[in-house]
Structure formats: structure tokens, C-alpha cells
Write an enzyme that holds these catalytic residues in place. Sequence first.
Site, short mmCIF file in Angstrom:
data_model
loop_
_atom_site.label_atom_id
_atom_site.label_comp_id
_atom_site.label_asym_id
_atom_site.label_seq_id
_atom_site.Cartn_x
_atom_site.Cartn_y
_atom_site.Cartn_z
N GLY A 1 -1.28 -3.31 5.82
CA GLY A 1 -1.15 -3.20 4.15
C GLY A 1 -2.57 -3.05 3.94
O GLY A 1 -3.21 -3.05 4.74
N GLY A 2 -2.44 -2.56 2.62
CA GLY A 2 -3.78 -2.00 2.04
C GLY A 2 -5.12 -3.02 2.40
O GLY A 2 -6.34 -2.51 2.16
N ASP B 1 7.17 -10.48 -7.27
CA ASP B 1 7.24 -9.11 -6.21
C ASP B 1 8.65 -9.05 -5.34
O ASP B 1 8.44 -8.70 -4.34
CB ASP B 1 6.18 -9.07 -5.44
#
Length: 465
Positions: A88-89, A209
Amino acid sequence: MTPERWAKVDRVWHAVLERPESERAAAVAEYCAGDTALRHDVESLLSNLARASEAGFGGQGVGVVRELGWLVGRRVGPYDVRGVLGVGGMGEVYRAHDSTLGRHVALKILPDPWLDDPERRARFGREARLLAALNHPNIGAIYGFHDDDGVCALVLELVEGETLAERIESHARSMTGPRGLPLKEALSLARQITAALEAAHERGIAHRDFKPTNIKITPEGLVKVLDFGLAKLYGPAGAQDSPDRDDQLRPFASHSETHSGAVPHDSVESSMRMANTHDGALVGTAPYMSPEQARGRPVDKRTDVWAFGCVLYEMLTGRRAFDGENVPSTLARILDIEPDFSVLPSGTPPAVHRLLAHCLEKDRNKRLQQIAIAGFQIDEVLSTPDGLDAWPPVQRRQRLLRAAALGVAILVGAAATWFAAPRGTASIPHVTRLLMSVAPADQIGGVDGRPDRIAMAISPDGQML
């Protein structure tokens, strides 16, 4: 992802980074020619690099991503790290083996830039406690929390299988007609999803989310809802949240990435995930954000009800309910445009139409208030698949007309048969009258030896005593 596979991905990715940004897409196509999986992974890394920069790492973003895979082959407490599961970022997730209990797990690692940040470490710990409070078969479990030797990690259940996004995509590719999942399959998955969300809502937790990439489906067909990294305590059931109850658990790697065998790729969705959690900021993934999320307002469990409606719509149609070219256009659609229900499959039951409309009501006060109600309604549809309510309005009218015509035909035939039948004089049955005396020995019941009824009865047809 094995160390050898990661080394190849890392080598190609660094080669692509040497190119100017305007040439990187072409470089990916050049270096990954003929290897779809390799291109998939490299493009995901590029997308995650952009997300790391947007998250505020700046120049550190490259450093964070360049370190991916550094734990492979090492030991973290009792866990032997065996491969990279996802990126992930803002971090990475590894496949590991618990040598004490003899099982595979997923390690979700707090990135280096946050190791010395007390606030970030506290939020990571709160995420662990939040997951520990959610003990449900349809929610990915947490096994432990490790914080030692420069590694801070959540020890998570390793869920094998594909994400719901992958299931929808693979089905759409195989179909020439309707792209959505078969109705029964979609509703069966949706029913498990409602059970997971209901369990979270009962603990006062909103996911915030919720989307297809955060839902895994095991080979046995069991649904697991994952990635509570943005989850929020919203207070008593039905109450709106308040800033002092917001754990604001900022994610760095999707839990769905934690559990898949490869890095899922959806560059549009990745770029649309809003990670900032300060007051008034957008939190969530744009195509699945509720109107109140899109406006930066406080949220509660009803925002998950909206996201569930988006996911169910996507399962049935193979397309998103709200999808724009970029974040602003997507949010504008969420706020101003109704979903296109005309693309639902022709056999979609009216009850499902109504459920979707109720979940995707823009005014949350008019929206379905409890995800449990969605579960009950899905149960009713699944339990009566051949009932009238399982037919769309046009088909239902046609079915009623056919039934009426058949009924008229039967009545006409019965009348004709009756009139055509020969008439005769009805015989009068012979009636026999007799008088019988009943001795005490033929009587039963009563008390103190005094019977109160005879031990005889007339048969239902009146022919026998």
C-alpha cells in the site's frame, strides 16, 4: 509473492522509475511485455508510490516503497516471514508462518516513518484492539500484536481466496450477456456481508471504507470482511459520531492486500482512496463514499449501509453505481445523480430493487437505518425464489395473466363436463333406526367407579358403530 518473484518485480519497477514520469506507462508495457502478472504488480507499485507522496511522505515515499520485501527470509518474534502479500502507499503486508502454533498468518507492518510517531503508534494499537472486539466468522480475525526489534505489526488471519472485486471482474470477462454475478450467488454473498456489518455495528463500529476489494471469498464460499483501518467508533447505536470518539485509524495497506496472494490492481480506485483523517477531510474510497462522507461530515453506521448498496449494485450489474473519470466527478455523481437502476438484470426481484433504492437514499435519515433489515429482506427473497415477489413487474403481470387464462379454461372445461354428464334420479340411502341399551361394563371414564360416557363411537362416514 516469493522472494524470487519480488526480486523480479523490484528490478523492473526500479528500471521504470529511471524513466521520466511521462514515459513510465510505455516503459511498463515494454519491460512487462507478455507477463500480465508482472505488469499488474509494477503498475500497483507506481500507484502506491503516488499515494505515499499524497499521504505526506514526500521524498520519503520512494524510500518506503524501495524497502518492500526487506523482511522476507527474516524472523519477527515467532513468525518466519516468507513473502510479500501486498503493498500500500503507506506500508506493506507479509505472509508469515507462526512456528509456535504451526499456522500461516499475515503481518501488517507499521511503516518506518511512523515508528517514532507516538500518535501513529497509538492509532495502530487502537486498530488492533478494535479488530480484537470483532469476533465474527465473516470478519477477518486478529491473532496478536507485535512490537519489538524495530517492527510494529498486527498479526492477522491469513484468508485465502479471491476478493469480491476479482470475482466480479472474472465473471464479467467470461460473460457475453449480463456482466453481474448470478442473482442467487450475489444475494448469498450479500447475506454474509450484512452479517459481518451487523456484528460491527452492534459494537458501535462503522467500517467507513467498505468496498469489493475489502471483501474476500474463501474457496469454500465463506465471506470475510477485511481492512478496518479506517473504522470509527460512532457511539451508541443510531447516534452520530463525534470527533472525540473518532479513532481515525489511518490505513497504510489494504487488509484485502494482506490476504490475497498478489497485489490487487485498480489504479482508479487506488488514486481515489482518501487517507487523510483530520476534521472535515474526506475519508474512504470515492466510488463507495456516502453523501455525508463526500461532504466531509460526521458519519455513523448508515454510511456502511450506503456502501453496502453500492457493493450489491456492483455485484448485480458488474459496474459501479457511481463512477466518474476522477474524484471530483465521482463525488458529484454521488451528491447529485441517482444510480441507473435500469441496468439491473431483468430477473431482479422487486424486493431487491426496493432494497437498493432504500440503501442508496442520499438523505441518511430516509436511508435504511439498520443493515440487519437488509439481511432479513435478502433472507425472504432467498427463501421464496419462485414466489410472485421474485419476478419483476412486467414478468409478474404476464404470469398473472397466464394464470388467469388457465383458470378460466379449467372452469369452462369443468362446466362442460358437468352439463354433458348423464342425469339420473339420485338414490335415497336406506336409514336404519335401532335402540341399544348400554351396560355399565360398556361405559368408561368418570371418577370413583362412576363412568360418564359410553365406550362407543360412530364412524366419520356414519356407516359403522
